[in-house]
Design an enzyme around this catalytic site. Structure first.
Site, PDB file in Angstrom:
ATOM      1  N   ASP A 184       0.867  -1.167   0.000  1.00 28.94           N
ATOM      2  CA  ASP A 184       0.000   0.000   0.000  1.00 28.94           C
ATOM      3  C   ASP A 184       0.913   1.230   0.000  1.00 28.94           C
ATOM      4  OD1 ASP A 184      -2.419   1.554   0.426  1.00 28.94           O
ATOM      5  OD2 ASP A 184      -1.745   1.777   2.501  1.00 28.94           O
ATOM      6  N   ASP A 231      -0.341   5.181   1.014  1.00 32.55           N
ATOM      7  CA  ASP A 231      -0.681   6.250   1.947  1.00 32.55           C
ATOM      8  C   ASP A 231      -0.613   5.767   3.394  1.00 32.55           C
ATOM      9  OD1 ASP A 231      -1.411   8.480   0.169  1.00 32.55           O
ATOM     10  OD2 ASP A 231      -2.966   7.104  -0.523  1.00 32.55           O
TER      11      ASP A 231
END
Length: 300
Positions: A17, A19
Site C-alpha cells: 500500500d 498512503d
C-alpha cells in the site's frame, strides 16, 4: 484462538500500500481536513472519528463526519475545499521511517530475488501529486507493477477490502515471470502484503496472502485489544453493522480519498492468532529472516 500456522513457504513477492505506509500522506489528509474544520471554529478531527470514516461508503462517512463536525457547508463544498489544500500539501509528502532501506533491500539485495509491486487506492492525479518529488523512492516499482485506485482493470465495486487490487498486483508480477521464463509463478501464499489500514489488511487476507500491519499510532490506539482480529481480516466491521462484508463503488470520502459504495466481498478471512499476520509499529529493522527473505550483507 486458532492453530498458528508456521510452515509457510519463503516470501517471493512483497506488495505495498502507499498512503500512511510508505509515505506520510495520511497525516497530510488530516492536516487538510483540520484546516477546514478550524476555518469554521471546530476542533481537529480526532482518531476515534477518523477511524470510523476509514473503509466506509461515502454517504455513511459524510453522515458520521457531519454529525460530529456540524459544518455549515455541503459535502461538495467540503470536498472542493479539501482538494485545494491537498494540491498544496501533497507535494510535501515524505517517506516514513525505514521505508527507503526496506525498498532498497527488497529490490536490489535479495537472493533469490524478491519481487515487489505497488497497490494503492490513490487515483492517478493524487498519486502524481504525492510522488513526483520522490522518484528515487518509487523508481523501485516499475510502471507495469503500479496498480492505482482508478486502474481500469479493477472492476467497479472491487476496491479494498475486496482482494482484487492485491490479486492484480500479483498478476503484474507473474506476467513478467512468464515472459522471462526463469522461475515458477508466485502463489498468494508466497506474498506478503504491507498495509496501514484495516480494510487493506482484510483485502490482503481475502487474497490468501500473509500480511504486515503497520498502522498510524492513532489508529492502533483505537484498535487496542483487537489487534489479532485486524490481522485475521476481521477488524473492518464497525460497531452496529450487520450483514455481509462489502467493498465499494468509486467515490470520495469527506477527506477527498477514494471510497466505495457497498458490494459483496468474496475471499476467505482468517482467525485471530492464525499466524498469517504480524503487527509492526515501524518498518525500521524489518525481520527479513522471519519471512525466508535473504538480504545480502551489504544491503542489510
Amino acid at each position: 484462538m486458532a492453530h498458528q500456522k508456521k510452515d509457510f513457504p519463503p516470501v517471493r513477492a512483497c506488495l505495498f500500500d502507499m498512503d500512511g505506509l510508505l509515505i506520510d500522506s495520511e497525516d497530510l489528509y488530516t492536516i487538510c481536513t483540520n484546516t477546514v474544520l478550524r476555518e469554521y471554529g471546530k476542533p481537529d478531527l480526532p482518531w476515534n472519528i477518523k477511524a470510523q470514516l476509514q473503509g466506509r461508503p461515502g454517504p455513511e462517512a459524510a453522515k458520521i463526519f457531519h454529525e460530529w463536525a456540524h459544518l455549515p457547508i455541503s459535502d461538495e463544498e467540503l470536498r472542493n475545499k479539501v482538494a485545494v489544500l491537498q494540491r498544496h500539501h501533497f507535494p510535501s509528502s515524505q517517506p516514513l521511517p525505514g521505508v527507503p532501506t526496506l525498498l532498497k533491500n527488497l529490490s536490489s539485495t535479495t537472493s533469490p530475488l524478491v519481487h515487489i509491486a505497488l497497490a494503492t487506492s490513490s487515483h492517478a492525479v493524487n498519486f502524481k501529486l504525492k510522488t513526483d518529488h520522490l522518484q528515487d523512492l518509487f523508481s523501485v516499482f516499475p510502471e507495469e507493477r503500479r496498480v492505482l485506485g482508478d486502474d481500469s482493470r479493477i472492476p467497479p465495486g472491487k476496491g479494498k477490502p475486496a482482494p482484487d487490487i492485491y490479486l492484480l498486483a500479483l498478476k503484474t508480477i507473474n506476467d513478467g515471470i512468464r515472459r522471462e521464463g526463469k522461475e515458477p509463478e508466485i502463489g498468494p501464499e508466497e506474498c506478503l502484503v504491507f498495509e496501514d489500514s484495516v480494510p487493506g489488511i482484510e483485502a490482503g487476507r481475502r487474497a490468501g496472502m500473509r500480511v504486515i500491519w503497520c498502522p498510524h499510532t492513532g489508529l492502533l490506539q483505537e484498535y487496542r485489544g483487537r489487534e489479532q482480529e485486524v490481522l485475521a481480516g476481521l477488524g473492518s466491521a464497525h460497531k452496529g453493522e450487520e450483514g455481509p462484508k462489502t467493498a465499494a463503488n468509486v467515490g470520495e470520502d469527506i477527506e477527498g480519498k477514494e471510497i466505495r459504495s457497498r458490494q459483496r466481498v468474496v475471499g476467505e478471512l482468517g482467525e485471530p492468532g492464525d499466524g498469517w499476520g504480524q503487527l509492526l509499529q515501524t518498518l525500521e529493522d524489518f525481520p527479513y529472516s522471519r519471512y525466508g527473505i535473504n538480504v545480502n550483507s551489504e544491503g542489510a
